[in-house]
Design an enzyme around this catalytic site. Structure first.
Site, PDB file in Angstrom:
ATOM      1  N   ARG A   1      -0.712  -8.850  13.424  1.00 10.39           N
ATOM      2  CA  ARG A   1      -1.236  -7.823  12.508  1.00 10.39           C
ATOM      3  C   ARG A   1      -2.083  -8.470  11.409  1.00 10.39           C
ATOM      4  O   ARG A   1      -3.115  -7.938  11.000  1.00 10.39           O
ATOM      5  CB  ARG A   1      -0.076  -7.031  11.890  1.00 10.39           C
ATOM      6  CG  ARG A   1       0.537  -6.041  12.861  1.00 10.39           C
ATOM      7  CD  ARG A   1       1.920  -5.576  12.445  1.00 10.39           C
ATOM      8  NE  ARG A   1       1.955  -4.926  11.168  1.00 10.39           N
ATOM      9  CZ  ARG A   1       3.048  -4.836  10.388  1.00 10.39           C
ATOM     10  NH1 ARG A   1       4.186  -5.382  10.785  1.00 10.39           N
ATOM     11  NH2 ARG A   1       3.004  -4.223   9.249  1.00 10.39           N
TER      12      ARG A   1
ATOM     13  N   ARG B   1      11.835  -5.823   5.180  1.00  9.82           N
ATOM     14  CA  ARG B   1      11.611  -4.385   4.940  1.00  9.82           C
ATOM     15  C   ARG B   1      12.514  -3.504   5.813  1.00  9.82           C
ATOM     16  O   ARG B   1      12.762  -3.777   6.980  1.00  9.82           O
ATOM     17  CB  ARG B   1      10.149  -4.030   5.238  1.00  9.82           C
ATOM     18  CG  ARG B   1       9.917  -2.524   5.218  1.00  9.82           C
ATOM     19  CD  ARG B   1       8.479  -2.150   5.173  1.00  9.82           C
ATOM     20  NE  ARG B   1       7.738  -2.625   6.341  1.00  9.82           N
ATOM     21  CZ  ARG B   1       6.445  -2.456   6.466  1.00  9.82           C
ATOM     22  NH1 ARG B   1       5.749  -1.885   5.511  1.00  9.82           N
ATOM     23  NH2 ARG B   1       5.826  -2.910   7.536  1.00  9.82           N
TER      24      ARG B   1
ATOM     25  N   ARG C   1      -9.642   1.145   8.580  1.00 12.40           N
ATOM     26  CA  ARG C   1      -9.180  -0.200   8.924  1.00 12.40           C
ATOM     27  C   ARG C   1     -10.303  -1.052   9.506  1.00 12.40           C
ATOM     28  O   ARG C   1     -10.085  -2.201   9.853  1.00 12.40           O
ATOM     29  CB  ARG C   1      -8.111  -0.107  10.009  1.00 12.40           C
ATOM     30  CG  ARG C   1      -6.684   0.160   9.588  1.00 12.40           C
ATOM     31  CD  ARG C   1      -5.941  -0.912   9.121  1.00 12.40           C
ATOM     32  NE  ARG C   1      -4.651  -1.262   9.556  1.00 12.40           N
ATOM     33  CZ  ARG C   1      -3.519  -0.657   9.250  1.00 12.40           C
ATOM     34  NH1 ARG C   1      -3.479   0.479   8.647  1.00 12.40           N
ATOM     35  NH2 ARG C   1      -2.393  -1.213   9.558  1.00 12.40           N
TER      36      ARG C   1
ATOM     37  N   LYS D   1       0.840  -1.214   0.000  1.00 13.71           N
ATOM     38  CA  LYS D   1       0.000   0.000   0.000  1.00 13.71           C
ATOM     39  C   LYS D   1       0.870   1.257   0.000  1.00 13.71           C
ATOM     40  O   LYS D   1       0.681   2.152  -0.807  1.00 13.71           O
ATOM     41  CB  LYS D   1      -0.926   0.036   1.232  1.00 13.71           C
ATOM     42  CG  LYS D   1      -1.861  -1.135   1.356  1.00 13.71           C
ATOM     43  CD  LYS D   1      -2.749  -1.024   2.590  1.00 13.71           C
ATOM     44  CE  LYS D   1      -2.032  -1.071   3.913  1.00 13.71           C
ATOM     45  NZ  LYS D   1      -1.299  -2.327   4.201  1.00 13.71           N
TER      46      LYS D   1
ATOM     47  N   ARG E   1      11.266  -1.756  11.326  1.00 16.95           N
ATOM     48  CA  ARG E   1      10.189  -1.434  12.253  1.00 16.95           C
ATOM     49  C   ARG E   1      10.083  -2.500  13.353  1.00 16.95           C
ATOM     50  O   ARG E   1      10.215  -3.690  13.082  1.00 16.95           O
ATOM     51  CB  ARG E   1       8.848  -1.363  11.490  1.00 16.95           C
ATOM     52  CG  ARG E   1       8.614  -0.015  10.868  1.00 16.95           C
ATOM     53  CD  ARG E   1       7.454   0.004   9.903  1.00 16.95           C
ATOM     54  NE  ARG E   1       6.224  -0.612  10.357  1.00 16.95           N
ATOM     55  CZ  ARG E   1       5.092  -0.616   9.655  1.00 16.95           C
ATOM     56  NH1 ARG E   1       5.053  -0.017   8.471  1.00 16.95           N
ATOM     57  NH2 ARG E   1       4.010  -1.202  10.109  1.00 16.95           N
TER      58      ARG E   1
HETATM   59  P1  AP5 Z   1       4.856  -1.577   1.905  1.00 16.30           P
HETATM   60  O1  AP5 Z   1       4.564  -0.746   0.716  1.00 16.30           O
HETATM   61  O2  AP5 Z   1       5.587  -0.958   3.045  1.00 16.30           O
HETATM   62  O3  AP5 Z   1       3.537  -2.346   2.379  1.00 16.30           O
HETATM   63  P2  AP5 Z   1       2.266  -1.831   3.189  1.00 16.30           P
HETATM   64  O4  AP5 Z   1       1.077  -2.486   2.598  1.00 16.30           O
HETATM   65  O5  AP5 Z   1       2.271  -0.334   3.245  1.00 16.30           O
HETATM   66  O6  AP5 Z   1       2.586  -2.499   4.575  1.00 16.30           O
HETATM   67  P3  AP5 Z   1       2.521  -1.956   6.083  1.00 16.30           P
HETATM   68  O7  AP5 Z   1       3.169  -2.999   6.929  1.00 16.30           O
HETATM   69  O8  AP5 Z   1       3.092  -0.568   6.200  1.00 16.30           O
HETATM   70  O9  AP5 Z   1       1.027  -1.928   6.343  1.00 16.30           O
HETATM   71  P4  AP5 Z   1       0.379  -1.987   7.683  1.00 16.30           P
HETATM   72  O10 AP5 Z   1      -0.990  -1.714   7.254  1.00 16.30           O
HETATM   73  O11 AP5 Z   1       0.558  -3.165   8.512  1.00 16.30           O
HETATM   74  O12 AP5 Z   1       1.179  -0.890   8.539  1.00 16.30           O
HETATM   75  P5  AP5 Z   1       0.841   0.603   8.926  1.00 16.30           P
HETATM   76  O13 AP5 Z   1       2.107   1.338   8.941  1.00 16.30           O
HETATM   77  O14 AP5 Z   1      -0.283   1.117   8.104  1.00 16.30           O
HETATM   78  O15 AP5 Z   1       5.694  -2.855   1.386  1.00 16.30           O
HETATM   79  C1  AP5 Z   1       6.163  -3.847   2.315  1.00 16.30           C
HETATM   80  C2  AP5 Z   1       7.548  -4.341   1.863  1.00 16.30           C
HETATM   81  O16 AP5 Z   1       7.418  -5.040   0.630  1.00 16.30           O
HETATM   82  C3  AP5 Z   1       8.585  -3.224   1.607  1.00 16.30           C
HETATM   83  O17 AP5 Z   1       9.840  -3.701   1.996  1.00 16.30           O
HETATM   84  C4  AP5 Z   1       8.535  -3.013   0.084  1.00 16.30           C
HETATM   85  O18 AP5 Z   1       9.775  -2.540  -0.419  1.00 16.30           O
HETATM   86  C5  AP5 Z   1       8.196  -4.426  -0.400  1.00 16.30           C
HETATM   87  N1  AP5 Z   1       7.378  -4.460  -1.614  1.00 16.30           N
HETATM   88  C6  AP5 Z   1       6.349  -3.643  -1.937  1.00 16.30           C
HETATM   89  N2  AP5 Z   1       5.811  -3.998  -3.123  1.00 16.30           N
HETATM   90  C7  AP5 Z   1       6.507  -5.101  -3.539  1.00 16.30           C
HETATM   91  C8  AP5 Z   1       6.431  -5.943  -4.681  1.00 16.30           C
HETATM   92  N3  AP5 Z   1       5.521  -5.752  -5.655  1.00 16.30           N
HETATM   93  N4  AP5 Z   1       7.306  -6.977  -4.793  1.00 16.30           N
HETATM   94  C9  AP5 Z   1       8.208  -7.195  -3.826  1.00 16.30           C
HETATM   95  N5  AP5 Z   1       8.362  -6.425  -2.717  1.00 16.30           N
HETATM   96  C10 AP5 Z   1       7.501  -5.386  -2.569  1.00 16.30           C
HETATM   97  O19 AP5 Z   1       0.273   0.434  10.388  1.00 16.30           O
HETATM   98  C11 AP5 Z   1       1.125   0.087  11.460  1.00 16.30           C
HETATM   99  C12 AP5 Z   1       0.319   0.081  12.762  1.00 16.30           C
HETATM  100  O20 AP5 Z   1      -0.225   1.403  12.998  1.00 16.30           O
HETATM  101  C13 AP5 Z   1      -0.902  -0.835  12.789  1.00 16.30           C
HETATM  102  O21 AP5 Z   1      -0.541  -2.168  13.138  1.00 16.30           O
HETATM  103  C14 AP5 Z   1      -1.756  -0.156  13.866  1.00 16.30           C
HETATM  104  O22 AP5 Z   1      -1.260  -0.419  15.143  1.00 16.30           O
HETATM  105  C15 AP5 Z   1      -1.530   1.304  13.572  1.00 16.30           C
HETATM  106  N6  AP5 Z   1      -2.514   1.830  12.597  1.00 16.30           N
HETATM  107  C16 AP5 Z   1      -2.250   2.287  11.333  1.00 16.30           C
HETATM  108  N7  AP5 Z   1      -3.393   2.670  10.735  1.00 16.30           N
HETATM  109  C17 AP5 Z   1      -4.388   2.459  11.630  1.00 16.30           C
HETATM  110  C18 AP5 Z   1      -5.782   2.639  11.596  1.00 16.30           C
HETATM  111  N8  AP5 Z   1      -6.408   3.124  10.503  1.00 16.30           N
HETATM  112  N9  AP5 Z   1      -6.510   2.306  12.697  1.00 16.30           N
HETATM  113  C19 AP5 Z   1      -5.907   1.849  13.822  1.00 16.30           C
HETATM  114  N10 AP5 Z   1      -4.571   1.625  13.913  1.00 16.30           N
HETATM  115  C20 AP5 Z   1      -3.824   1.932  12.828  1.00 16.30           C
END
Ligand code: AP5
Length: 224
Positions: free
Chosen positions: A177, A133, A94, A19, A166
């Site tokens: 997660r 990552r 979410r 994402k 992270r």
């Molecule tokens: P990346 O692009 O970083 O993936 P992502 O989908 O953004 O993954 P996240 O782990 O950031 O999502 P998340 O939803 O768990 O975390 P968030 O920070 O939102 O890609 C991942 C890896 O793969 C990278 O190394 C990239 O280089 C690689 N990659 C990408 N595309 C690729 C491809 N095509 N091929 C190969 N490799 C690839 O949330 C973290 C925490 O914050 C949550 O757990 C929660 O506690 C809190 N939080 C965030 N939002 C909310 C909310 N709305 N409500 C409540 N709590 C929340």
């Protein structure tokens, strides 16, 4: 695609689906503001505030930060200048409560969620992506030690910031997660599908290939 589209797009998908990687590209291409709730919570950690302490507590466990904190933070952010041209929401909503809060807030401004890009990736691949990552401490840009390493080890190509892993990218927390995603967030696939807003994208393959699929799909929707 025209860069003067006024649209709001949600990026939906499991942790590690890509994402953040893809939302940053689309936001740049369409000149939209990129709001990533995870990034906002991580940026908040540099200050010792109540929001930062509470967010850290839940993030370290791999659980959702409570809705009252998250929704307030996002609604304040979309009220700021710069967001009137449209926003890419990454990692928000979410759950159904957050989705309804976003719908209501946008409706108050005469707007709506126009499309939802749902990036679909198999669970095994998600684990590989998250455990490899590295992200930039300064601008949050994501890298991968195998799939997309930086040119200079440990240094962000975009801003020169330091790269780190992270705390919630440990295997045990990733499993929590994913569980939270399947229990609470996956319901949004049906929610947006019923509204005819869902664009399902195959998220496997190279970053550039996935980008092309997303761009093609959005073009089909917005370019006449
Ligand atoms: P990346 O692009 O970083 O993936 P992502 O989908 O953004 O993954 P996240 O782990 O950031 O999502 P998340 O939803 O768990 O975390 P968030 O920070 O939102 O890609 C991942 C890896 O793969 C990278 O190394 C990239 O280089 C690689 N990659 C990408 N595309 C690729 C491809 N095509 N091929 C190969 N490799 C690839 O949330 C973290 C925490 O914050 C949550 O757990 C929660 O506690 C809190 N939080 C965030 N939002 C909310 C909310 N709305 N409500 C409540 N709590 C929340």
């Amino acid at each position: 695609m025209s860069a003067d589209l006024k649209i709001n797009i949600v990026f939906l998908g499991a942790p590690g689906a890509g994402k953040g990687t893809q939302a940053a590209n689309v936001a740049q291409e369409l000149d939209l503001v990129h709001i990533a709730t995870g990034d906002l919570f991580r940026q908040a950690q540099s200050q010792d505030t109540e929001l930062a302490r509470k967010a850290k507590y839940y993030m370290e466990k791999g659980q959702l930060v409570p809705d009252e904190i998250t929704i307030k933070m996002v609604l304040e952010r979309i009220g700021e200048s710069g967001c009137s041209n449209g926003v890419i929401f990454d990692g928000f909503p979410r759950n159904l409560n957050q989705a309804e809060a976003l719908d209501n807030a946008l409706a108050d401004q005469g707007k709506t969620v126009n499309k939802v890009v749902y990036i679909k990736v198999a669970e095994q691949e998600l684990l590989k992506r998250l455990t490899g990552r590295w992200i930039c401490r300064k601008c949050q840009a994501p890298y991968h030690e195998v799939n997309s390493p930086p040119k200079v080890e440990g240094i962000c190509e975009k801003c020169g910031g330091e790269l780190y892993q992270r705390a919630d990218d440990k295997e045990e927390t990733i499993k929590e997660r994913l569980q939270v995603y399947f229990n609470e967030t996956a319901a949004l696939i049906d929610y947006y599908s019923r509204e005819g807003k869902l664009l399902e994208i195959d998220g496997e393959g190279k970053v550039a290939e996935v980008s092309e699929r997303i761009t093609a799909s959005l073009k089909e929707e917005f370019v006449r």
